[in-house]
Design a protein around this motif. Structure first.
Motif, short mmCIF file in Angstrom:
data_model
loop_
_atom_site.label_atom_id
_atom_site.label_comp_id
_atom_site.label_asym_id
_atom_site.label_seq_id
_atom_site.Cartn_x
_atom_site.Cartn_y
_atom_site.Cartn_z
N ALA A 39 -52.44 57.93 16.62
CA ALA A 39 -53.15 59.16 16.98
C ALA A 39 -54.66 58.94 16.95
O ALA A 39 -55.15 58.09 16.22
N ARG A 40 -55.35 59.71 17.75
CA ARG A 40 -56.81 59.69 17.71
C ARG A 40 -57.25 60.40 16.43
O ARG A 40 -56.59 61.33 15.97
N PRO A 41 -58.37 59.97 15.84
CA PRO A 41 -58.84 60.63 14.62
C PRO A 41 -59.28 62.07 14.91
O PRO A 41 -59.74 62.37 16.01
N GLY A 42 -59.15 62.93 13.93
CA GLY A 42 -59.61 64.31 14.05
C GLY A 42 -61.13 64.36 13.93
O GLY A 42 -61.79 63.37 13.58
N ASP A 43 -61.70 65.53 14.20
CA ASP A 43 -63.15 65.70 14.15
C ASP A 43 -63.73 65.35 12.79
O ASP A 43 -64.72 64.63 12.69
N ALA A 44 -63.14 65.87 11.73
CA ALA A 44 -63.65 65.64 10.38
C ALA A 44 -63.56 64.16 10.01
O ALA A 44 -64.50 63.59 9.45
#
Length: 60
Positions: A39-44
């Motif tokens: 998965a792509r990393p989240g914003d935080a």
């Protein structure tokens, strides 16, 4: 990303190349190829990772 890659080739200050290279490396997590199912990393997570990486290349 192409503009950042070209920018690294012509640094204007000692920190310019280091910061640009750090941005390229960190943004690759968002825009680069990923392993199957990754998965792509989240914003935080992305913000924390970028902050940590920039702290390593920038002077205090």
């Amino acid at each position: 990303m192409p503009a950042l890659s070209e920018a690294v080739q012509s640094p204007r200050t000692p920190l310019y190349g280091a910061v640009t290279q750090t941005l390229i490396t960190e943004l690759d997590a968002l825009y680069g190829p990923r392993a199957a199912g990754a998965a792509r990393p989240g914003d935080a997570q992305m913000a924390n990772s970028l902050d940590e990486a920039l702290r390593k290349v920038l002077p205090d």
